[in-house]
Design an enzyme around this catalytic site. Structure first.
Site, PDB file in Angstrom:
ATOM      1  N   ASP A  71       0.844  -1.196   0.000  1.00  0.00           N
ATOM      2  CA  ASP A  71       0.000   0.000   0.000  1.00  0.00           C
ATOM      3  C   ASP A  71       0.878   1.245   0.000  1.00  0.00           C
ATOM      4  OD1 ASP A  71      -2.522  -1.431   0.290  1.00  0.00           O
ATOM      5  OD2 ASP A  71      -1.851  -1.864   2.328  1.00  0.00           O
ATOM      6  N   ASP A  73       0.413   5.211   0.935  1.00  0.00           N
ATOM      7  CA  ASP A  73      -0.407   6.282   1.488  1.00  0.00           C
ATOM      8  C   ASP A  73       0.292   7.616   1.257  1.00  0.00           C
ATOM      9  OD1 ASP A  73      -2.118   4.314   2.383  1.00  0.00           O
ATOM     10  OD2 ASP A  73      -1.268   4.265   4.400  1.00  0.00           O
ATOM     11  N   ASP A 145       2.115   6.905  15.173  1.00  0.00           N
ATOM     12  CA  ASP A 145       2.315   5.998  16.296  1.00  0.00           C
ATOM     13  C   ASP A 145       3.780   5.687  16.582  1.00  0.00           C
ATOM     14  OD1 ASP A 145       2.577   4.515  13.966  1.00  0.00           O
ATOM     15  OD2 ASP A 145       0.866   3.210  14.367  1.00  0.00           O
TER      16      ASP A 145
END
Length: 445
Positions: A71, A73, A145
């Protein structure tokens, strides 16, 4: 090679604890041509419109680790509405935090607006429930995070922007929380699951300070919506390292929040061998880029508890199939208290389970009818899994392996003769006076 490249960066920027550090191409080695066209089109179009735009998070991390990201992003200073207006094929999603999905044929890029550092709305446990405050790139990095997920890559300049020493942590194979771990876990308890999953998947160790609060705060997962827990569970199971992830979750005490039956199943005869074989088979299929079924995986995870319940009911005198259905209902009820399995997966799971007794039936027409069942292949694979762990006789799985590959004449010869008193034999004799039953071969055609 990757280690040497990162080493040069590490010597340049080692131990920086905050602040914007720019790492050029000649030191990180990630050129623009390593990115797919749909990711480049997204950043290029945003930058051409006057916005900042970066590949962010896991894709940058994986590229530095020498892996191929699945993926890509993008983070930008454009608002969701501005992004949506810029891309014709896009949609805004999310309430807690708005995102934009930009579509390119079968591919999708998730675009997020830089999050602000202001106070977000939280519930009594400290969990963020609304977070649509926009900010700068530095604010956004602070809100992410782990340090290894807070890296920004500019495809046009071919530079990596690192605010929190993420490149150094990748060099040390370490997962470190940005900020105070206990506070960050309270903001979003799913971060505990993510820490374990990413560490197991990527071969990273969890920094001691990041790991310390996890067991104490594991109960916070009870406040997380079931849909989010299920999504994280799917990521774990399809990570390619599902067995390692599950065992690390158990070590940290996190499995109680969504997989309460794990400890009991691990203690059962054949329990660990069964679960490990099932998950390692799934991991192998993912590495070979073969399709995997979530329904099949969940059938594997919960089968031993169903089997134990089923055996107890049969021993108490219940009819076998009624006992199996009752066992399935009871196990589902226990599991749903923590994590409900969506119907589209649960239906497949239950079909696989209810097919298992039918593999024991190798007389008359029944094996031919079972071959025609739409879930036969999944049920057969599950039978082979049971045999490989020693739960059922390997000879039964071998019989079905041969039977499905044989022609009809060979299949007829393989059928097991019904024993005297077999209800199936009596049923066939009752049909005899009405002209006799068709042969198994005729019914199979």
């Amino acid at each position: 090679m990757i280690r040497n490249l990162i080493g040069r960066v590490f010597r340049l920027t080692k131990h920086h604890g905050g602040g914007r550090v720019v790492i050029p191409l000649k030191r990180h080695g990630i050129s623009r041509n390593r990115l797919p066209s749909f990711a480049l089109k997204t950043t290029d179009q945003l930058q051409a419109a006057g916005f900042e735009a970066y590949i962010v998070g896991g894709a940058v991390r994986d590229l530095l680790l020498g892996k191929d990201p699945k993926d890509f992003d993008v983070a930008t200073n454009a608002t969701p509405e501005e992004v949506h207006k810029l891309f014709r094929r896009s949609r805004i999603i999310g309430r807690r935090f708005k995102l934009v999905h930009v579509l390119f044929g079968d591919e999708m890029v998730e675009v997020s607006t830089f999050r602000g550092s202001g106070d977000a709305a939280t519930d009594e446990a400290g969990r963020i429930i609304r977070d649509n405050t926009w900010g700068s790139q530095e604010d956004d990095a602070k809100r992410r995070d782990f340090t290894v997920n807070a890296l920004f890559y500019d495809p046009n300049r071919e530079e990596i922007i690192d605010f929190h020493g993420g490149v150094a942590d990748i060099e040390k194979k370490r997962m470190t929380m940005i900020g105070v771990p206990a506070v960050r876990y309270r903001e979003d308890p799913v971060r505990m699951l993510r820490a374990v999953r990413l560490a197991a998947k990527l071969g990273l160790s969890i920094d001691p300070a990041t790991r310390k609060p996890i067991r104490e705060l594991a109960s916070l997962l009870e406040n997380v919506p079931s849909s989010r827990l299920f999504d994280e569970m799917l990521k774990l199971l399809f990570s390619g390292q599902s067995w390692a992830c599950l065992m690390q979750l158990r070590d940290e005490g996190l499995h109680h929040g969504f997989f309460p039956l794990l400890d009991k199943m691990m203690a059962m005869p054949h329990g660990e061998a069964f679960l490990r074989t099932a998950l390692e088979n799934t991991d192998r299929r993912i590495r070979e880029d073969k399709p995997v079924s979530a329904g099949y995986v969940f059938a594997s995870l919960l089968w031993l508890e169903v089997l134990d319940n089923w055996d107890k009911r049969k021993a108490a005198g219940e009819k076998p199939m009624l006992a199996l259905f009752a066992a399935i209902d009871e196990v589902e009820a226990v599991q749903e208290q923590k994590l409900a399995i969506p119907r589209r997966y649960g239906s497949t799971m239950k079909e696989i389970w209810t097919l298992q007794p039918r593999f024991e039936q190798r007389t008359g027409i029944k094996p031919f009818r079972l071959l025609e069942h739409p879930r036969f292949r999944a049920g057969y694979d599950f039978l082979c899994l049971r045999a490989s762990s020693g739960e059922v006789d390997q000879a039964l799985a071998d019989w079905w392996t041969t039977f499905q590959a044989a022609d009809n004449q060979q299949r007829e010869a393989m059928l097991v003769r019904a024993q005297p008193g077999d209800p199936a034999a009596k049923k066939r004799r009752r049909r005899g006076p009405r002209g006799g039953a068709k042969s198994a071969q005729d019914n199979a055609q």
